[in-house]
Write a protein that holds these residues in place. Structure first.
Motif, PDB file in Angstrom:
ATOM      1  N   LEU A   1      22.750  -2.041   1.550  1.00 45.32           N
ATOM      2  CA  LEU A   1      23.489  -2.838   1.617  1.00 45.32           C
ATOM      3  C   LEU A   1      24.481  -3.110   3.606  1.00 45.32           C
ATOM      4  CD1 LEU A   1      24.069  -4.738  -1.390  1.00 45.32           C
ATOM      5  CD2 LEU A   1      22.141  -4.773   0.339  1.00 45.32           C
ATOM      6  N   SER A   2      24.672  -1.727   3.609  1.00 51.44           N
ATOM      7  CA  SER A   2      25.746  -1.919   4.885  1.00 51.44           C
ATOM      8  C   SER A   2      25.077  -2.304   6.070  1.00 51.44           C
ATOM      9  CB  SER A   2      26.018  -0.229   5.187  1.00 51.44           C
ATOM     10  OG  SER A   2      26.604  -0.754   4.364  1.00 51.44           O
ATOM     11  N   PRO A   3      23.511  -1.959   6.586  1.00 46.84           N
ATOM     12  CA  PRO A   3      23.298  -2.626   7.887  1.00 46.84           C
ATOM     13  C   PRO A   3      22.707  -4.726   8.251  1.00 46.84           C
ATOM     14  CG  PRO A   3      21.460  -0.707   6.776  1.00 46.84           C
ATOM     15  CD  PRO A   3      22.314  -1.383   5.165  1.00 46.84           C
ATOM     16  N   TYR A   4      22.939  -4.537   6.983  1.00 48.14           N
ATOM     17  CA  TYR A   4      23.038  -6.468   7.116  1.00 48.14           C
ATOM     18  C   TYR A   4      23.564  -6.805   7.371  1.00 48.14           C
ATOM     19  CZ  TYR A   4      18.500  -4.423   5.012  1.00 48.14           C
ATOM     20  OH  TYR A   4      17.656  -4.152   4.459  1.00 48.14           O
ATOM     21  N   ASN A   5      23.904  -8.531   7.569  1.00 50.17           N
ATOM     22  CA  ASN A   5      24.837  -9.159   8.017  1.00 50.17           C
ATOM     23  C   ASN A   5      25.092 -10.104   6.445  1.00 50.17           C
ATOM     24  OD1 ASN A   5      26.467 -11.828   9.296  1.00 50.17           O
ATOM     25  ND2 ASN A   5      24.862 -12.771   9.650  1.00 50.17           N
ATOM     26  N   ILE A   6      26.145  -9.037   6.123  1.00 48.54           N
ATOM     27  CA  ILE A   6      26.844  -9.735   5.271  1.00 48.54           C
ATOM     28  C   ILE A   6      28.219  -9.470   5.232  1.00 48.54           C
ATOM     29  CG2 ILE A   6      27.678  -8.853   2.680  1.00 48.54           C
ATOM     30  CD1 ILE A   6      25.376  -7.232   2.490  1.00 48.54           C
ATOM     31  N   ASN A   7      28.831 -11.027   5.101  1.00 51.85           N
ATOM     32  CA  ASN A   7      30.604 -11.329   5.897  1.00 51.85           C
ATOM     33  C   ASN A   7      31.302 -11.876   4.711  1.00 51.85           C
ATOM     34  OD1 ASN A   7      29.804 -11.601   8.499  1.00 51.85           O
ATOM     35  ND2 ASN A   7      28.181 -13.312   7.843  1.00 51.85           N
ATOM     36  N   ILE A   8      33.194 -12.541   4.450  1.00 54.11           N
ATOM     37  CA  ILE A   8      34.159 -12.499   4.019  1.00 54.11           C
ATOM     38  C   ILE A   8      32.921 -12.878   3.051  1.00 54.11           C
ATOM     39  CG2 ILE A   8      34.355 -14.022   5.060  1.00 54.11           C
ATOM     40  CD1 ILE A   8      36.826 -11.656   3.290  1.00 54.11           C
ATOM     41  N   ASP A   9      32.428 -14.271   3.075  1.00 58.44           N
ATOM     42  CA  ASP A   9      31.813 -15.653   2.057  1.00 58.44           C
ATOM     43  C   ASP A   9      30.935 -15.706   1.049  1.00 58.44           C
ATOM     44  OD1 ASP A   9      30.401 -15.798   4.051  1.00 58.44           O
ATOM     45  OD2 ASP A   9      30.179 -18.015   4.718  1.00 58.44           O
ATOM     46  N   ALA A  10      30.097 -13.850   1.017  1.00 62.59           N
ATOM     47  CA  ALA A  10      29.257 -13.752   0.456  1.00 62.59           C
ATOM     48  C   ALA A  10      29.413 -13.540  -0.843  1.00 62.59           C
ATOM     49  CB  ALA A  10      28.990 -12.325   1.547  1.00 62.59           C
ATOM     50  N   ASP A  11      28.652 -14.305  -1.939  1.00 61.96           N
ATOM     51  CA  ASP A  11      28.761 -13.965  -2.881  1.00 61.96           C
ATOM     52  C   ASP A  11      27.260 -13.086  -3.588  1.00 61.96           C
ATOM     53  OD1 ASP A  11      28.919 -14.567  -6.218  1.00 61.96           O
ATOM     54  OD2 ASP A  11      28.563 -16.714  -5.798  1.00 61.96           O
ATOM     55  N   ILE A  12      27.642 -11.912  -3.409  1.00 64.07           N
ATOM     56  CA  ILE A  12      26.985 -10.843  -3.782  1.00 64.07           C
ATOM     57  C   ILE A  12      26.934 -10.533  -5.306  1.00 64.07           C
ATOM     58  CG2 ILE A  12      25.376  -8.979  -3.115  1.00 64.07           C
ATOM     59  CD1 ILE A  12      25.576  -9.928  -0.398  1.00 64.07           C
ATOM     60  N   THR A  13      25.983 -10.228  -5.630  1.00 65.63           N
ATOM     61  CA  THR A  13      26.901  -9.467  -7.088  1.00 65.63           C
ATOM     62  C   THR A  13      26.165  -8.425  -7.397  1.00 65.63           C
ATOM     63  OG1 THR A  13      28.107 -11.145  -8.549  1.00 65.63           O
ATOM     64  CG2 THR A  13      26.782  -9.396 -10.474  1.00 65.63           C
TER      65      THR A  13
ATOM     66  N   GLN B   1      33.307  -5.663  12.077  1.00 71.45           N
ATOM     67  CA  GLN B   1      34.095  -4.442  12.350  1.00 71.45           C
ATOM     68  C   GLN B   1      34.190  -3.629  11.331  1.00 71.45           C
ATOM     69  OE1 GLN B   1      34.935  -6.789  14.202  1.00 71.45           O
ATOM     70  NE2 GLN B   1      33.411  -6.813  15.559  1.00 71.45           N
ATOM     71  N   THR B   2      34.090  -4.156   9.937  1.00 73.85           N
ATOM     72  CA  THR B   2      34.745  -3.403   8.772  1.00 73.85           C
ATOM     73  C   THR B   2      34.011  -2.714   8.149  1.00 73.85           C
ATOM     74  OG1 THR B   2      35.383  -5.779   7.478  1.00 73.85           O
ATOM     75  CG2 THR B   2      37.365  -4.582   8.690  1.00 73.85           C
ATOM     76  N   PRO B   3      33.856  -2.271   7.355  1.00 72.96           N
ATOM     77  CA  PRO B   3      33.235  -1.289   6.099  1.00 72.96           C
ATOM     78  C   PRO B   3      32.954  -2.240   5.269  1.00 72.96           C
ATOM     79  CG  PRO B   3      34.913   0.124   6.164  1.00 72.96           C
ATOM     80  CD  PRO B   3      35.377  -0.665   7.218  1.00 72.96           C
ATOM     81  N   LEU B   4      31.566  -2.342   4.378  1.00 67.58           N
ATOM     82  CA  LEU B   4      31.144  -3.210   3.050  1.00 67.58           C
ATOM     83  C   LEU B   4      32.126  -2.491   2.285  1.00 67.58           C
ATOM     84  CD1 LEU B   4      29.544  -4.943   3.623  1.00 67.58           C
ATOM     85  CD2 LEU B   4      27.720  -3.375   1.518  1.00 67.58           C
ATOM     86  N   MET B   5      32.780  -3.595   1.597  1.00 73.77           N
ATOM     87  CA  MET B   5      34.013  -4.097   0.273  1.00 73.77           C
ATOM     88  C   MET B   5      32.758  -3.751  -1.125  1.00 73.77           C
ATOM     89  SD  MET B   5      36.634  -3.664   1.897  1.00 73.77           S
ATOM     90  CE  MET B   5      37.776  -4.365   0.495  1.00 73.77           C
ATOM     91  N   VAL B   6      33.191  -3.112  -2.320  1.00 69.75           N
ATOM     92  CA  VAL B   6      32.677  -2.964  -3.279  1.00 69.75           C
ATOM     93  C   VAL B   6      33.579  -2.831  -4.006  1.00 69.75           C
ATOM     94  CG1 VAL B   6      31.012  -1.793  -4.960  1.00 69.75           C
ATOM     95  CG2 VAL B   6      30.291  -1.542  -2.106  1.00 69.75           C
ATOM     96  N   GLN B   7      34.358  -3.922  -4.899  1.00 73.26           N
ATOM     97  CA  GLN B   7      34.343  -4.195  -5.466  1.00 73.26           C
ATOM     98  C   GLN B   7      33.811  -4.503  -7.361  1.00 73.26           C
ATOM     99  OE1 GLN B   7      37.273  -6.922  -5.316  1.00 73.26           O
ATOM    100  NE2 GLN B   7      38.474  -5.783  -2.467  1.00 73.26           N
ATOM    101  N   LEU B   8      34.615  -3.694  -8.117  1.00 74.86           N
ATOM    102  CA  LEU B   8      34.382  -3.155  -9.714  1.00 74.86           C
ATOM    103  C   LEU B   8      34.547  -5.163  -9.925  1.00 74.86           C
ATOM    104  CD1 LEU B   8      32.410  -2.486 -12.075  1.00 74.86           C
ATOM    105  CD2 LEU B   8      35.197  -1.022 -12.819  1.00 74.86           C
TER     106      LEU B   8
END
Length: 650
Positions: free
Chosen positions: A144-156, A180-187
């Motif tokens: 998923l890192s190559p794609y336009n995912i931002n702070i308002d994403a609702d992805i589970t 500019q920041t890496p993808l955040m993945v939280q349990l």
């Protein structure tokens, strides 16, 4: 019979969908549909989009069709993923059965990234598989890192546990703070057929609260500075909340709020500067601050922008951030009539009535005098001239001096004098009380609305700023248009001035100026003393202007900025910041109480009347001297003639 019809319709729909399938995407099984149904229930959604192969038993889809509005998508000729979404569409849940499938990336991820569909307008559920020698985080970031995912994403992302045979998944929340920041993945939690959809306690609150730590990223804001002194640095001037508060107060005031927002979200703010708010250019682009936002150079505006309908196609607004009061302001003229306070208590008609009563009393007293002289005066006793006696007696009565008690003996005469004294007493009491009360009360003002201002002798002007021209020309109010055409533009040149020139004209008096009140008050505070400042009068004919920060369409920071502004408003920080930037005005009530005295302005009519009487008396005195001189000379000449005659004729 009804259940059989439903089954037939569902079979027809599924067979039709399978025949339309072009490129094959991973099929959806029953456990995945159960997990998706629990996901829909947890997200409180009614619309769903299944992005996968349409295979499986009809029973797997029956409950979804019964409770939700389903739509299927499989790549085919003539149908694109972006065509499934439209303006103002309801929030939709999307099920992707294969996280790392190449066809999924090509037909779904890439168009969703290009169109900005990875936001909270859609709730994504992506199904993946865990690997034996890798944790789930790098697998998710890899796909998923190559794609336009931002702070308002609702992805589970649901990662199937190893050896679980499709019975359970671990759930992860995926978003990116900034590009500019890496993808955040939280349990996030887990799902199993036995326990259902289970999330951690922290995911029970708003996603904005969970993502309020922006890890000290730098966001770019834009503002307009139009009055900055040339010798000051832009950022130092913008952040100065102690000096030159009359210059650019709106932009500098709201900048203090954005500093609070930066501390709230742990972020830094970089500010770009322009000299205008923004206008639509003939080539379709925008200038000024709006140009920064539309072009993507800035994330949001630091200065508030007015709500204008033509801008809605290019930008979106936050909740109101600033309220601008725009009124007419002028020094209310004082009434300078020489009659002033000594003639104000009673109207002209009342004074004429008092004069008629005095004359009538005098004439009636003449009749009483004749009767008293005929009946009571001893024979041979001389009496004053009736006219002079009556006149001075009436004056004594109305001035509450009164004649001697034994001067009049007839009951009718005494009744007339008594009634005149009582009337004079009531008149004087009312008159004196009104004078004292008028000194203690506020002077009534007559120019308190737009119609009275239009009909007054005041000159009228307005500030040379864009919103004034829109206000006076784009209106259906005939009176407003008349003020603009017949009063403001009647002068040559028109009374369209800078705010500094308008303040100087107000200081001189006789001029009403239409502009932003808070800016004008700060200028007038340096030009007027307390007495003149308390003469200022406002006239409002349009509601206050509301303005807000702006963002680009589909900006990922919309919810964060809206939440912050509403929070500042709820806690009273916006109102507190407004008070810090509002100029304190003097208490005119205390000032008027200290000024309650009969000054020369109020006493001038009495002095003028006394002086006039003295001049008339002096003139009559000179006339009497002249008449006496002429009589003495004529008498002397007559005596000389007699003496001559006696000499000539002894």
């Amino acid at each position: 019979m009804i259940k059989l019809q439903v089954k037939i319709i569902l079979w027809i729909f599924i067979i039709w969908a399978r025949r339309l399938c072009g490129a094959q995407i991973e099929s959806i099984n029953s456990n995945e549909l159960l997990a998706f149904e629990d996901f829909l229930r947890a997200q409180h959604l009614q619309h769903a989009l299944l992005l996968g192969n349409c295979s499986g038993q009809i029973e797997n889809y029956k409950r979804l069709f019964a409770n939700y509005r389903l739509q299927f998508f499989t790549p085919q000729r003539g149908v694109q993923f972006r065509e499934l979404f439209y303006h103002a569409a309801p929030r939709t849940a999307l099920l992707v059965p294969a996280l790392g499938d190449e066809q999924t990336k090509r037909w779904i991820y890439e168009p969703a990234s290009a169109e900005g569909f990875f936001n909270n307008s859609q709730a994504w559920l992506l199904l993946g598989n865990s690997e034996a020698n890798r944790s789930d985080d790098p697998i998710i970031r890899q796909h998923l890192s190559p794609y336009n995912i931002n702070i308002d994403a609702d992805i589970t992302v649901a990662m199937r546990a190893r050896g679980a045979a499709n019975q359970s998944w671990l759930l992860y929340d995926v978003y990116r703070v900034s590009k500019q920041t890496p993808l955040m993945v939280q349990l996030k939690g887990h799902w199993s057929r036995a326990d259902g959809y289970q999330v951690l306690a922290s995911f029970g609150e708003s996603w904005i609260r969970r993502r309020r730590n922006l890890h000290n990223i730098t966001l770019i804001g834009s503002t307009a500075l139009v009055e900055k002194p040339a010798d000051m640095d832009d950022l130092s001037y913008l952040g100065n909340d102690r000096e030159l508060l009359q210059l650019d107060p709106m932009q500098r005031k709201t900048y203090q709020l954005f500093l609070l927002i930066g501390r709230m979200y742990n972020m830094s703010l970089q500010v770009l500067f322009r000299d205008t708010w923004g206008q639509l250019l003939p080539n379709g682009s925008w200038s000024g601050v709006i140009g920064h936002i539309v072009s993507g150079e800035a994330d949001f505006s630091v200065c508030p922008i007015r709500f204008v309908s033509e801008r809605n196609h290019y930008i979106q607004y936050t909740p109101p951030l600033h309220t601008q009061l725009i009124h007419f302001l002028f020094r209310h003229p004082r009434r300078n009539s020489i009659r002033n306070i000594f003639f104000e208590p009673l109207s002209t008609e009342v004074w004429w009535c008092v004069l008629v009563l005095m004359v009538g009393s005098a004439l009636l007293l003449v009749l009483h005098m004749r009767q008293e002289r005929r009946l009571l005066q001893p024979a041979g006793q001389a009496m004053e001239r009736p006219v002079s006696f009556v006149w001075f007696t009436i004056l004594e009565t109305y001035l509450q001096q009164g004649p001697a008690a034994d001067q009049f003996r007839l009951p009718s005469t005494r009744l007339l004098i008594s009634a005149s004294c009582i009337f004079s007493f009531m008149l004087m009491q009312f008159y004196g009380a009104f004078i004292v009360g008028s000194l203690l009360s506020d002077t009534p003002r007559s120019i308190v609305n737009l119609q009275a201002l239009y009909e007054s002798d005041l000159e009228i002007g307005m500030e040379d700023i864009a919103y004034n021209f829109e206000l006076f020309t784009n209106t259906t109010n005939r009176l407003v248009r008349d003020i603009y055409s017949q009063r403001i533009c009647r002068a040559r040149p028109p009374n369209i001035l800078t705010i500094e020139e308008g303040a100087q004209r107000i200081r001189r008096g006789g001029f009403a100026f239409h502009t932003a009140i808070d800016r004008l008050y700060r200028l007038l505070n340096e030009l007027l003393d307390e007495r003149l400042f308390c003469e200022l009068q406002e006239i409002m004919f349009n509601p206050p202007y509301l303005s807000a920060s702006i963002l680009a369409k589909s900006s990922p920071w919309r919810e964060h900025l809206n939440h912050a502004i509403l929070y500042l408003s709820e806690t009273g920080l916006i109102a507190y910041n407004d008070r810090l930037w509002t100029m304190p005005r003097p208490d005119c009530t205390l000032f008027k109480d200290a000024q309650v005295e009969v000054d020369l302005k109020h006493f001038a009519p009495a002095l003028f009347t006394l002086l006039l009487a003295m001049l008339v008396s002096a003139s009559v005195f000179l006339l009497e001297l002249l008449c006496g001189y002429l009589k003495a000379r004529a008498k002397q000449q007559a005596s000389q003639k007699v003496d001559k005659a006696m000499v000539l004729h002894p």
